[in-house]
Design an enzyme around this catalytic site. Structure first.
Site, PDB file in Angstrom:
ATOM      1  CG  ASP A   1      49.428  59.172  53.084  1.00 15.03           C
ATOM      2  OD1 ASP A   1      48.483  59.381  53.867  1.00 15.03           O
ATOM      3  OD2 ASP A   1      50.376  59.978  52.936  1.00 15.03           O
ATOM      4  CB  ILE A   2      51.078  62.164  48.866  1.00  9.59           C
ATOM      5  CG1 ILE A   2      51.898  62.701  47.708  1.00  9.59           C
ATOM      6  CG2 ILE A   2      51.124  63.086  50.076  1.00  9.59           C
ATOM      7  CD1 ILE A   2      51.305  63.951  47.069  1.00  9.59           C
TER       8      ILE A   2
ATOM      9  CG  HIS B   1      41.404  60.385  55.511  1.00 13.95           C
ATOM     10  ND1 HIS B   1      40.935  61.650  55.805  1.00 13.95           N
ATOM     11  CD2 HIS B   1      42.618  60.296  56.106  1.00 13.95           C
ATOM     12  CE1 HIS B   1      41.830  62.288  56.531  1.00 13.95           C
ATOM     13  NE2 HIS B   1      42.856  61.494  56.746  1.00 13.95           N
TER      14      HIS B   1
ATOM     15  CG  HIS C   1      45.690  57.209  57.820  1.00 11.68           C
ATOM     16  ND1 HIS C   1      46.692  57.925  57.202  1.00 11.68           N
ATOM     17  CD2 HIS C   1      44.859  58.130  58.355  1.00 11.68           C
ATOM     18  CE1 HIS C   1      46.475  59.217  57.361  1.00 11.68           C
ATOM     19  NE2 HIS C   1      45.367  59.381  58.061  1.00 11.68           N
TER      20      HIS C   1
ATOM     21  CD  GLU D   1      48.449  66.611  58.967  1.00 11.96           C
ATOM     22  OE1 GLU D   1      48.665  66.302  57.786  1.00 11.96           O
ATOM     23  OE2 GLU D   1      49.299  66.566  59.858  1.00 11.96           O
ATOM     24  CB  VAL D   2      42.705  65.701  54.590  1.00 17.19           C
ATOM     25  CG1 VAL D   2      41.733  65.842  53.415  1.00 17.19           C
ATOM     26  CG2 VAL D   2      44.143  65.933  54.127  1.00 17.19           C
TER      27      VAL D   2
ATOM     28  CG  ASN E   1      44.408  60.628  62.548  1.00 15.12           C
ATOM     29  OD1 ASN E   1      44.553  59.926  63.537  1.00 15.12           O
ATOM     30  ND2 ASN E   1      45.310  60.692  61.589  1.00 15.12           N
TER      31      ASN E   1
HETATM   32  P1  AMP Z   1      45.073  63.024  58.388  1.00 12.94           P
HETATM   33  O1  AMP Z   1      46.142  63.690  59.193  1.00 12.94           O
HETATM   34  O2  AMP Z   1      44.487  61.830  59.063  1.00 12.94           O
HETATM   35  O3  AMP Z   1      44.022  64.011  57.916  1.00 12.94           O
HETATM   36  O4  AMP Z   1      45.806  62.439  57.110  1.00 12.94           O
HETATM   37  C1  AMP Z   1      45.921  63.100  55.884  1.00 12.94           C
HETATM   38  C2  AMP Z   1      46.817  62.251  55.012  1.00 12.94           C
HETATM   39  O5  AMP Z   1      46.639  62.669  53.680  1.00 12.94           O
HETATM   40  C3  AMP Z   1      48.316  62.374  55.329  1.00 12.94           C
HETATM   41  O6  AMP Z   1      48.840  61.077  55.659  1.00 12.94           O
HETATM   42  C4  AMP Z   1      48.902  62.919  54.034  1.00 12.94           C
HETATM   43  O7  AMP Z   1      50.182  62.391  53.737  1.00 12.94           O
HETATM   44  C5  AMP Z   1      47.862  62.513  53.011  1.00 12.94           C
HETATM   45  N1  AMP Z   1      47.805  63.344  51.820  1.00 12.94           N
HETATM   46  C6  AMP Z   1      47.763  64.690  51.752  1.00 12.94           C
HETATM   47  N2  AMP Z   1      47.679  65.098  50.476  1.00 12.94           N
HETATM   48  C7  AMP Z   1      47.651  63.981  49.705  1.00 12.94           C
HETATM   49  C8  AMP Z   1      47.568  63.728  48.303  1.00 12.94           C
HETATM   50  N3  AMP Z   1      47.493  64.734  47.399  1.00 12.94           N
HETATM   51  N4  AMP Z   1      47.587  62.450  47.863  1.00 12.94           N
HETATM   52  C9  AMP Z   1      47.663  61.432  48.756  1.00 12.94           C
HETATM   53  N5  AMP Z   1      47.718  61.606  50.089  1.00 12.94           N
HETATM   54  C10 AMP Z   1      47.730  62.856  50.564  1.00 12.94           C
END
Ligand code: AMP
Ligand code: ZN
Length: 116
Positions: free
Chosen positions: A30-31, A99, A101, A94-95, A86
């Site tokens: 995770d970034i 995925h 975590h 958010e994405v 999530n």
């Molecule tokens: P969620 O809120 O469950 O959708 O988590 C999205 C996760 O993606 C967050 O923990 C971010 O830090 C992570 N994230 C967003 N952009 C990137 C990226 N380019 N590379 C790695 N992780 C990312």
């Protein structure tokens, strides 16, 4: 999916610190890590969330969990770890590409959720 962040990472169009790949899933750091170990395990195929999965997705869902265990151990989380998925607006996703975590390290990750 043309503009999906994790599809772009899967295609190598956006760099990531990849730690694992097989026929169904891949994983990267995770970034913005929330714990010393914070990996994301992601299906290669675009699936939005658990809100959209069907019976046909069961192999990839199983693989995500099996790989989580293996990666947690390989990345120093030897005494346990937490898997968080999530989903949608209520779940705080958010994405919009499914995925898991995988978080851990050598200290407890803390309470599951803060009670309202
Ligand atoms: P969620 O809120 O469950 O959708 O988590 C999205 C996760 O993606 C967050 O923990 C971010 O830090 C992570 N994230 C967003 N952009 C990137 C990226 N380019 N590379 C790695 N992780 C990312
Ligand atoms: Zn995607």
């Amino acid at each position: 999916m043309e503009n999906c962040l994790f599809c772009k990472i899967a295609r190598g169009e956006i760099p990531s610190r990849k730690v694992y790949e097989d026929d169904l899933v891949f994983a990267f750091h995770d970034i913005n890590p929330a714990r010393p170990m914070h990996l994301l395990v992601v299906p290669k195929r675009h699936i939005v969330s658990l809100q959209t999965v069907t019976a046909g997705d069961e192999p990839v869902l199983g693989r995500m969990l099996a790989v989580s265990r293996r990666l947690a151990e390989e990345n120093g989380s030897l005494e346990g770890f937490r898997v968080i998925i999530n989903n949608g607006r209520i779940g705080g996703q958010e994405v919009p590409h499914l995925h898991a975590h995988v978080v851990g390290g050598t200290e407890p990750v803390g309470p599951m959720l803060k009670r309202n």
